[in-house]
Enzyme design. Structure first.
Site, PDB file in Angstrom:
ATOM      1  N   HIS A   1      34.313 120.936  82.973  1.00  0.00           N
ATOM      2  CA  HIS A   1      35.533 122.514  82.955  1.00  0.00           C
ATOM      3  C   HIS A   1      36.697 122.940  83.698  1.00  0.00           C
ATOM      4  O   HIS A   1      35.896 121.420  85.003  1.00  0.00           O
ATOM      5  CB  HIS A   1      34.793 123.268  82.007  1.00  0.00           C
ATOM      6  CG  HIS A   1      33.707 124.429  83.009  1.00  0.00           C
ATOM      7  ND1 HIS A   1      34.416 124.560  84.159  1.00  0.00           N
ATOM      8  CD2 HIS A   1      32.594 124.483  82.367  1.00  0.00           C
ATOM      9  CE1 HIS A   1      33.289 125.649  84.597  1.00  0.00           C
ATOM     10  NE2 HIS A   1      31.816 125.194  83.944  1.00  0.00           N
TER      11      HIS A   1
ATOM     12  N   CYS B   1      27.182 123.291  84.914  1.00  0.00           N
ATOM     13  CA  CYS B   1      28.387 122.655  84.727  1.00  0.00           C
ATOM     14  C   CYS B   1      29.241 122.304  85.789  1.00  0.00           C
ATOM     15  O   CYS B   1      28.611 121.991  87.021  1.00  0.00           O
ATOM     16  CB  CYS B   1      28.997 124.001  83.915  1.00  0.00           C
ATOM     17  SG  CYS B   1      28.495 124.104  82.347  1.00  0.00           S
TER      18      CYS B   1
END
Length: 341
Positions: free
Chosen positions: A210, A226
């Site tokens: 992301h 992440c």
């Protein structure tokens, strides 16, 4: 021009591929104007791309400024310039941009993330025999040692533009311990830590690639597992990576690569747990000398025609600055030349 036309017709049959194709053409068209964009054609039988740059530091420019200016990672710059002031290099001084890389492997169709160097490689295969495979490479922010990014091979399961963020319970509790209250939902916008684009991986735990609202964390171990990218970088991947694109997450602090007749080694520092790199140099001892030797010997098993400079092998390991250096060269004896003829 014919090649371009046939590619356009091919992509026209699939609207999603057409968007990806046009977006990539846009990137390629502007890559000469944007010197920091790192997209390379992979030459046959070669796994080394890019080149090290030497630049001049501007007035009041910080390492974070330079990382964003040259689209590299914060930690990459610190390690490549150990003698420079770590936050504010001296104005008008020379500074190394370590923009030369050994690819994790020559051929791949998808994304490879190497945790040891905090860097992602996105391979885009040519559509016919005449178009080379290209690779885009970006620095990433990854999980801290207590929130490790998982290893293994997976794929892109879903894609979301302008996502909302729903903090998991573990992160909510972590903030509460610091006296901070997180909302249960953060809608798309400048306060959203996911940025504008999200690629969800098919991994238990909901791991994502992301964007971010904290660009200075790129190239550092700062996330909860992440993979963070700069917003413009994740946007490029978002528009070019189809659903089902393979994603391989590896941890290789030492890479060996070929370019023409030369053999290169790129080394990133080991930490005590040997999971991620850090900015400490490797110390060569009798107990760990096998670490730089083993990958070279594995290479020689399949490529016995190379002559190795072992002094450079050990130098690369001890400096562990992430910059590829030449450690060998292919030798052409009479037997090899006879085979070539």
């Amino acid at each position: 021009m014919k090649l371009f036309y046939f590619q356009f017709v091919y992509y026209l049959k699939n609207s999603q591929k057409l968007v990806s194709f046009l977006f990539l053409i846009f990137i390629l068209f502007y890559q000469n104007q944007v010197s920091a964009l790192e997209i390379f054609d992979i030459e046959k039988n070669s796994t080394v791309v890019g080149e090290v740059k030497l630049v001049i530091v501007d007035e009041d420019e910080t390492v974070a400024d330079m990382a964003n200016r040259y689209k590299t990672g914060f930690q990459d710059l610190l390690i490549a310039n150990p003698d420079s002031h770590h936050w504010s290099p001296k104005a008008n001084s020379e500074y190394i941009i370590p923009s030369m890389y050994i690819l994790p492997q020559e051929n791949y169709n998808g994304i490879i993330l190497n945790l040891a160097e905090l860097r992602l490689y996105f391979y885009i295969s040519g559509e016919d025999l005449y178009e080379p495979t290209r690779v885009l490479t970006y620095p990433v922010g990854i999980g801290r040692l207590d929130w490790k990014t998982p290893l293994g091979e997976t794929f892109i399961k879903s894609k979301v533009e302008n996502p909302s963020w729903y903090p998991p319970k573990s992160i909510i509790l972590e903030h509460e311990e610091r006296g901070e209250i997180l909302p249960r939902e953060v809608k798309a916008g400048p306060d959203n830590p996911l940025g504008n684009f999200v690629l969800k991986l098919n991994v238990d735990g909901g791991y994502l690639l992301h964007g971010t609202n904290k660009k200075h964390g790129i190239g550092m171990m700062v996330s909860h597992g992440c993979i963070r990218l700069r917003n413009e970088d994740i946007e490029t991947i978002y528009h070019n990576a189809l659903l089902g694109t393979k994603v391989k997450i590896i941890n290789e602090p030492i890479k060996i690569g070929k370019y023409k007749d030369f053999l290169y080694m790129e080394v990133h520092a080991f930490n005590n747990k040997e999971v991620y790199s850090n900015n400490q140099k490797n110390a060569l001892t009798t107990n760990n000398i096998y670490k730089p030797v083993k990958p070279v010997m594995n290479f020689l098993d399949k490529n016995p025609d190379y002559k190795i400079n072992w002094k450079n092998v050990f130098k690369a390991y001890e400096e562990s600055n992430g910059i590829p250096i030449i450690i060998g060269k292919k030798s052409y004896n009479k037997k090899n030349m006879a085979k070539a003829n």
